[in-house]
Design a protein around this motif. Structure first.
Motif, mmCIF file in Angstrom:
data_model
loop_
_atom_site.group_PDB
_atom_site.id
_atom_site.type_symbol
_atom_site.label_atom_id
_atom_site.label_comp_id
_atom_site.label_asym_id
_atom_site.label_seq_id
_atom_site.Cartn_x
_atom_site.Cartn_y
_atom_site.Cartn_z
ATOM 1 N N THR A 11 0.829 -1.200 0.000
ATOM 2 C CA THR A 11 0.000 0.000 0.000
ATOM 3 C C THR A 11 0.867 1.255 0.000
ATOM 4 O OG1 THR A 11 -1.787 -1.184 1.124
ATOM 5 C CG2 THR A 11 -1.850 1.226 1.227
ATOM 6 N N ARG A 12 1.942 1.249 0.804
ATOM 7 C CA ARG A 12 2.871 2.387 0.816
ATOM 8 C C ARG A 12 3.536 2.559 -0.541
ATOM 9 N NH1 ARG A 12 4.015 0.461 5.858
ATOM 10 N NH2 ARG A 12 5.863 -0.644 5.158
ATOM 11 N N GLU A 13 3.969 1.445 -1.134
ATOM 12 C CA GLU A 13 4.599 1.493 -2.452
ATOM 13 C C GLU A 13 3.629 2.037 -3.502
ATOM 14 O OE1 GLU A 13 7.520 0.977 -5.447
ATOM 15 O OE2 GLU A 13 7.657 1.106 -3.263
ATOM 16 N N ALA A 14 2.379 1.608 -3.449
ATOM 17 C CA ALA A 14 1.376 2.098 -4.394
ATOM 18 C C ALA A 14 1.170 3.598 -4.227
ATOM 19 C CB ALA A 14 0.054 1.348 -4.202
ATOM 20 N N ARG A 15 1.161 4.070 -2.998
ATOM 21 C CA ARG A 15 1.001 5.501 -2.731
ATOM 22 C C ARG A 15 2.177 6.291 -3.332
ATOM 23 N NH1 ARG A 15 -1.107 5.237 2.236
ATOM 24 N NH2 ARG A 15 0.873 4.568 3.052
ATOM 25 N N LEU A 16 3.385 5.777 -3.191
ATOM 26 C CA LEU A 16 4.563 6.428 -3.775
ATOM 27 C C LEU A 16 4.494 6.446 -5.302
ATOM 28 C CD1 LEU A 16 7.390 4.947 -1.514
ATOM 29 C CD2 LEU A 16 6.614 7.323 -1.589
ATOM 30 N N LEU A 17 4.053 5.349 -5.887
ATOM 31 C CA LEU A 17 3.938 5.292 -7.342
ATOM 32 C C LEU A 17 2.890 6.274 -7.851
ATOM 33 C CD1 LEU A 17 4.271 1.464 -8.042
ATOM 34 C CD2 LEU A 17 5.995 3.246 -8.375
ATOM 35 N N ARG A 18 1.786 6.412 -7.123
ATOM 36 C CA ARG A 18 0.764 7.390 -7.521
ATOM 37 C C ARG A 18 1.325 8.815 -7.475
ATOM 38 N NH1 ARG A 18 -2.303 4.329 -3.960
ATOM 39 N NH2 ARG A 18 -3.462 2.716 -5.040
ATOM 40 N N ALA A 19 2.149 9.097 -6.468
ATOM 41 C CA ALA A 19 2.779 10.417 -6.368
ATOM 42 C C ALA A 19 3.725 10.649 -7.548
ATOM 43 C CB ALA A 19 3.536 10.547 -5.048
ATOM 44 N N LYS A 20 4.491 9.631 -7.919
ATOM 45 C CA LYS A 20 5.380 9.745 -9.074
ATOM 46 C C LYS A 20 4.585 9.984 -10.355
ATOM 47 C CE LYS A 20 9.228 6.968 -7.370
ATOM 48 N NZ LYS A 20 10.079 5.797 -7.618
ATOM 49 N N LEU A 21 3.458 9.299 -10.485
ATOM 50 C CA LEU A 21 2.617 9.502 -11.666
ATOM 51 C C LEU A 21 2.136 10.948 -11.755
ATOM 52 C CD1 LEU A 21 0.411 6.284 -11.885
ATOM 53 C CD2 LEU A 21 2.261 6.986 -13.413
ATOM 54 N N ARG A 22 1.764 11.515 -10.618
ATOM 55 C CA ARG A 22 1.304 12.910 -10.615
ATOM 56 C C ARG A 22 2.421 13.850 -11.072
ATOM 57 N NH1 ARG A 22 -1.315 11.019 -6.006
ATOM 58 N NH2 ARG A 22 0.277 11.861 -4.615
ATOM 59 N N VAL A 23 3.650 13.587 -10.649
ATOM 60 C CA VAL A 23 4.785 14.416 -11.061
ATOM 61 C C VAL A 23 4.997 14.300 -12.567
ATOM 62 C CG1 VAL A 23 7.296 14.677 -10.905
ATOM 63 C CG2 VAL A 23 5.933 14.360 -8.821
ATOM 64 N N TYR A 24 5.018 13.075 -13.079
ATOM 65 C CA TYR A 24 5.207 12.889 -14.519
ATOM 66 C C TYR A 24 4.044 13.478 -15.313
ATOM 67 C CZ TYR A 24 9.450 10.174 -14.092
ATOM 68 O OH TYR A 24 10.751 9.789 -13.840
ATOM 69 N N ASP A 25 2.845 13.321 -14.823
ATOM 70 C CA ASP A 25 1.679 13.909 -15.505
ATOM 71 C C ASP A 25 1.830 15.420 -15.621
ATOM 72 O OD1 ASP A 25 0.390 11.502 -15.975
ATOM 73 O OD2 ASP A 25 -0.915 11.666 -14.216
ATOM 74 N N ALA A 26 2.292 16.065 -14.556
ATOM 75 C CA ALA A 26 2.466 17.522 -14.578
ATOM 76 C C ALA A 26 3.548 17.919 -15.582
ATOM 77 C CB ALA A 26 2.825 18.024 -13.180
ATOM 78 N N ARG A 27 4.652 17.197 -15.590
ATOM 79 C CA ARG A 27 5.728 17.510 -16.534
ATOM 80 C C ARG A 27 5.274 17.305 -17.977
ATOM 81 N NH1 ARG A 27 10.776 14.680 -13.330
ATOM 82 N NH2 ARG A 27 10.856 16.217 -11.647
ATOM 83 N N ILE A 28 4.536 16.247 -18.200
ATOM 84 C CA ILE A 28 4.032 15.953 -19.550
ATOM 85 C C ILE A 28 3.051 17.033 -19.996
ATOM 86 C CG2 ILE A 28 2.577 14.339 -20.853
ATOM 87 C CD1 ILE A 28 4.014 12.077 -19.144
ATOM 88 N N ARG A 29 2.147 17.435 -19.092
ATOM 89 C CA ARG A 29 1.190 18.509 -19.412
ATOM 90 C C ARG A 29 1.912 19.803 -19.782
ATOM 91 N NH1 ARG A 29 -1.738 16.522 -15.393
ATOM 92 N NH2 ARG A 29 -0.936 18.004 -13.875
ATOM 93 N N GLU A 30 2.982 20.126 -19.038
ATOM 94 C CA GLU A 30 3.762 21.331 -19.332
ATOM 95 C C GLU A 30 4.330 21.274 -20.750
ATOM 96 O OE1 GLU A 30 6.753 21.617 -16.314
ATOM 97 O OE2 GLU A 30 5.281 22.006 -14.736
ATOM 98 N N LEU A 31 4.853 20.120 -21.137
ATOM 99 C CA LEU A 31 5.425 19.979 -22.479
ATOM 100 C C LEU A 31 4.347 20.013 -23.556
ATOM 101 C CD1 LEU A 31 8.181 17.385 -21.627
ATOM 102 C CD2 LEU A 31 8.548 19.717 -22.454
ATOM 103 N N GLU A 32 3.191 19.428 -23.257
ATOM 104 C CA GLU A 32 2.083 19.489 -24.219
ATOM 105 C C GLU A 32 1.662 20.939 -24.454
ATOM 106 O OE1 GLU A 32 -0.188 15.212 -23.608
ATOM 107 O OE2 GLU A 32 -0.736 16.883 -22.291
ATOM 108 N N GLU A 33 1.571 21.706 -23.374
ATOM 109 C CA GLU A 33 1.183 23.108 -23.494
ATOM 110 C C GLU A 33 2.269 23.923 -24.200
ATOM 111 O OE1 GLU A 33 0.176 24.386 -19.527
ATOM 112 O OE2 GLU A 33 -1.501 22.966 -19.418
ATOM 113 N N LYS A 34 3.515 23.702 -23.835
ATOM 114 C CA LYS A 34 4.624 24.442 -24.423
ATOM 115 C C LYS A 34 4.719 24.216 -25.929
ATOM 116 C CE LYS A 34 9.647 24.956 -24.155
ATOM 117 N NZ LYS A 34 10.859 24.535 -23.442
ATOM 118 N N HIS A 35 4.550 22.968 -26.339
ATOM 119 C CA HIS A 35 4.722 22.622 -27.752
ATOM 120 C C HIS A 35 3.395 22.524 -28.499
ATOM 121 C CE1 HIS A 35 9.030 22.127 -27.452
ATOM 122 N NE2 HIS A 35 8.813 21.559 -26.288
#
Length: 88
Positions: A11-35
């Motif tokens: 459960t702790r590992e899943a919570r960490l992975l969800r947090a990582k997904l949120r970080v990558y999602d934000a970075r990806i969204r930034e690049l989608e908007e930029k380009h």
């Protein structure tokens, strides 16, 4: 290790992975908007070699790959968590 301890660890590992997904999602969204293109459009053009060698494109590609890997791992963890919860 008891089933409860394993469930807690997963459960702790899943919570960490969800947090990582949120970080990558934000970075990806930034690049989608930029380009001004979706990740699907980006991948199609990048894989055809149409976009050039901009550093952003290599970062974007790596973020998408990392996100896919993390999402797959999370899916596996959630499956195991459901199994263990069924044992309670």
């Amino acid at each position: 290790m008891t089933a409860v301890a394993v469930l807690d660890a997963l459960t702790r590992e899943a919570r960490l992975l969800r947090a990582k997904l949120r970080v990558y999602d934000a970075r990806i969204r930034e690049l989608e908007e930029k380009h001004r293109m979706s990740s699907d459009e980006f991948l199609a053009g990048f894989e055809r070699g149409e976009l050039g060698d901009d550093e952003d494109y290599f970062l974007w590609w790596s973020y998408l790959r990392a996100r896919a890997t993390i999402a797959e791992r999370l899916k596996e963890l959630e499956k195991e968590i459901r199994k263990l919860q069924g044992l309670r």
